[in-house]
Design a protein around this motif. Structure first.
Motif, PDB file in Angstrom:
ATOM      1  N   GLU A  81      33.574  41.792  25.114  1.00 33.37           N
ATOM      2  CA  GLU A  81      34.954  41.363  25.295  1.00 33.37           C
ATOM      3  C   GLU A  81      34.971  39.919  25.757  1.00 33.37           C
ATOM      4  OE1 GLU A  81      38.855  42.511  28.026  1.00 33.37           O
ATOM      5  OE2 GLU A  81      37.089  43.808  27.996  1.00 33.37           O
ATOM      6  N   LEU A  82      35.876  39.124  25.181  1.00 33.93           N
ATOM      7  CA  LEU A  82      35.960  37.720  25.559  1.00 33.93           C
ATOM      8  C   LEU A  82      36.673  37.626  26.901  1.00 33.93           C
ATOM      9  CD1 LEU A  82      35.331  34.846  24.621  1.00 33.93           C
ATOM     10  CD2 LEU A  82      37.602  34.757  23.590  1.00 33.93           C
ATOM     11  N   ARG A  83      35.898  37.529  27.969  1.00 37.15           N
ATOM     12  CA  ARG A  83      36.453  37.511  29.306  1.00 37.15           C
ATOM     13  C   ARG A  83      35.423  36.936  30.260  1.00 37.15           C
ATOM     14  NH1 ARG A  83      37.730  42.872  31.997  1.00 37.15           N
ATOM     15  NH2 ARG A  83      37.621  41.479  33.793  1.00 37.15           N
ATOM     16  N   GLY A  84      35.875  36.546  31.435  1.00 35.55           N
ATOM     17  CA  GLY A  84      34.948  36.119  32.474  1.00 35.55           C
ATOM     18  C   GLY A  84      34.366  37.312  33.194  1.00 35.55           C
ATOM     19  N   THR A  85      33.353  37.047  34.008  1.00 36.03           N
ATOM     20  CA  THR A  85      32.716  38.139  34.744  1.00 36.03           C
ATOM     21  C   THR A  85      32.981  38.049  36.250  1.00 36.03           C
ATOM     22  OG1 THR A  85      30.679  36.841  34.943  1.00 36.03           O
ATOM     23  CG2 THR A  85      30.846  38.349  33.071  1.00 36.03           C
ATOM     24  N   ASP A 100      35.425  38.799  38.183  1.00 33.48           N
ATOM     25  CA  ASP A 100      36.065  39.900  38.903  1.00 33.48           C
ATOM     26  C   ASP A 100      35.459  41.249  38.525  1.00 33.48           C
ATOM     27  OD1 ASP A 100      37.062  40.137  36.359  1.00 33.48           O
ATOM     28  OD2 ASP A 100      39.145  40.414  36.965  1.00 33.48           O
ATOM     29  N   ASP A 126      36.514  46.614  37.066  1.00 28.69           N
ATOM     30  CA  ASP A 126      37.349  45.415  37.146  1.00 28.69           C
ATOM     31  C   ASP A 126      37.988  45.434  38.527  1.00 28.69           C
ATOM     32  OD1 ASP A 126      39.589  43.704  37.131  1.00 28.69           O
ATOM     33  OD2 ASP A 126      39.897  43.943  34.991  1.00 28.69           O
ATOM     34  N   SER A 163      40.031  43.288  39.937  1.00 28.94           N
ATOM     35  CA  SER A 163      41.415  42.820  40.009  1.00 28.94           C
ATOM     36  C   SER A 163      42.402  43.924  39.661  1.00 28.94           C
ATOM     37  CB  SER A 163      41.622  41.628  39.066  1.00 28.94           C
ATOM     38  OG  SER A 163      40.851  40.518  39.471  1.00 28.94           O
ATOM     39  N   HIS A 164      42.026  44.777  38.702  1.00 31.30           N
ATOM     40  CA  HIS A 164      42.943  45.805  38.216  1.00 31.30           C
ATOM     41  C   HIS A 164      42.539  47.216  38.627  1.00 31.30           C
ATOM     42  CE1 HIS A 164      43.529  42.331  35.446  1.00 31.30           C
ATOM     43  NE2 HIS A 164      44.792  42.647  35.634  1.00 31.30           N
ATOM     44  N   ARG A 195      26.512  37.610  34.245  1.00 25.44           N
ATOM     45  CA  ARG A 195      26.755  38.495  33.109  1.00 25.44           C
ATOM     46  C   ARG A 195      25.878  39.748  33.151  1.00 25.44           C
ATOM     47  NH1 ARG A 195      27.310  37.314  26.612  1.00 25.44           N
ATOM     48  NH2 ARG A 195      27.251  39.511  26.004  1.00 25.44           N
ATOM     49  N   LEU A 202      29.219  42.940  29.851  1.00 24.54           N
ATOM     50  CA  LEU A 202      30.268  42.789  28.844  1.00 24.54           C
ATOM     51  C   LEU A 202      30.147  43.788  27.702  1.00 24.54           C
ATOM     52  CD1 LEU A 202      30.687  38.915  28.598  1.00 24.54           C
ATOM     53  CD2 LEU A 202      31.954  40.561  29.989  1.00 24.54           C
TER      54      LEU A 202
END
Length: 402
Positions: A31-35, A37, A53, A55-56, A81, A98
């Motif tokens: 997935e195109l995202r940062g790591t 969080d 995750d 944050s969520h 990563r 990821l």
């Protein structure tokens, strides 16, 4: 001005697009995202990691077939990563957070107890009980770089191998660890082609775990065989090991120890260090100027983890069996317990979000992870997890000793 070769004279947009496509092809499932969080929860009963995750408050993935995770720990690659999972069965696994895949795995010993990643991120070291010693691997390939047996001479002069505990990374691409059976601390410098090992002997009886300060200067080993701790100043290793807090339990009978305290994640607040006492229902407070004992706080049970919120205003404490269904919160300014929380049965670990606004707590026998707001001390989330134990967030990748 010099011209680029014609094969390289492409519009910048095209070059960027090609680079992006190349990256996507290399990791098609990522997935195109940062790591930043992300984190993992060790699920010891199933030998799996839950990728979360923070944050969520959700589980993104589960990575299985990681072996015996009954006393597992996790470190992260420099880019946050990859998670390096150290299993109790001697397995070392590299997990892509990821894609949720195991990229590399080696069975490097018969019984291991954690590890560390070097300052530059290029090396992974593993502490082994059986056979006693440390193995060091390339962090990209998990190819073995070095093996360092933890040898010592017993009372009969015969060479033996000791269990290795308290392995941490230190500035200068060094590793530090303790020998449980030998009563020694070893400092390994990995700058050259071969490891350079410095030995510090007679540090005390049965060092059981260790920590390194957030600045990387002080390495402190707790002693199970006697009261006190052993301190090595890594700025001045030539000065040898200093004994600190040697008399904190003098004249008192030690209680049966049901679980060894963990010194990793120790609490720093101002000029004081907060540490778990062995075999006592106390949290110890030491002056980091001269490492003298300045206070003792009675707590609910035998403390296991004594961890500071990142702003140092609170210290959170969990406990050994049979008092392991609660967590206590201490105000560091007043040095008073301000809350006793009940996240569930068999609380094993706690982890603060990077800036400390929340803390995640694993309750193994309740099969859940509970998230609290550290300001209001109210529960904000709950995640189902089968026999969760260690919780590790990726901000550890950029902190010494974690």
């Amino acid at each position: 001005m010099a011209m680029l070769p014609s094969t390289l004279r492409k519009p910048l947009a095209a070059v960027s697009l090609l680079a992006l496509l190349a990256g996507c092809q290399a990791t098609p499932n990522a997935e195109l995202r940062g790591t930043g969080d992300l984190g993992v929860v060790v699920e010891r009963a199933t030998g799996s990691l839950a990728v979360v995750d923070t944050s969520h408050h959700r589980v993104l993935d589960r990575v299985e077939e990681l072996g015996d995770l009954s006393h597992a720990s996790v470190k992260f690659s420099r880019d946050a990563r990859y998670a390096f999972v150290f299993g109790r069965d001697g397995g070392l696994s590299r997990v892509d957070l990821l894609t949720g895949e195991i990229t590399h795995r080696v069975m490097q010993s018969g019984n291991s107890i954690g590890g560390a990643v070097s300052q530059d991120g290029s090396l992974v070291a593993v502490a082994n009980y059986e056979p006693g010693g440390v193995k060091i691997f390339d962090s990209e390939t998990l190819e073995e770089v070095a093996e360092i047996p933890a040898t010592y001479r017993d009372d009969n002069g015969e060479e033996q191998r000791s269990k290795v505990v308290g392995l941490v990374d230190a500035p200068g691409n060094r590793f530090v660890y303790s020998l449980f059976d030998a009563g020694e601390i070893h400092l390994v410098d990995m700058h050259g082609e071969t490891p350079e090992v410095s030995r510090f002997t007679d540090i005390g009886e049965k060092p059981y775990d260790a920590l390194i300060g957030p600045s990387g200067r002080y390495y402190i080993a707790g002693l199970f065989g006697e009261d006190g701790l052993a301190l090595l100043d890594l700025w001045h290793p030539e000065a040898g090991v200093q004994r600190i807090l040697p008399d904190y339990g003098r004249g008192e009978e030690r209680l049966p120890v049901y679980k060894m305290p963990h010194l990793e994640g120790w609490a720093m607040a101002g000029d004081a260090a907060w540490l778990p006492a062995v075999g006592r229902h106390e949290v110890l407070i030491a002056d980091t100027g001269d490492w003298s004992l300045i206070d003792r706080i009675p707590v609910h049970g035998q403390p296991i983890f004594v961890m500071s919120r990142p702003d140092e205003r609170q210290v959170w404490v969990n406990f050994a069996h049979p008092d392991n269904n609660v967590v206590q919160v201490i105000d560091t300014e007043r040095r008073e317990i301000v809350a006793t929380l009940a996240p569930g049965e068999a609380v094993l670990h706690m982890e603060f979000t990077p800036k400390g606004e929340q803390v995640w707590i694993s309750a193994r026998d309740s099969d859940r992870v509970v998230v609290y707001d550290t300001r209001t001390l109210e529960e904000v989330a709950r995640l189902d997890s089968e026999s969760p134990s260690g919780i590790f967030f990726t901000d550890r990748a950029h902190r010494i000793g974690l």
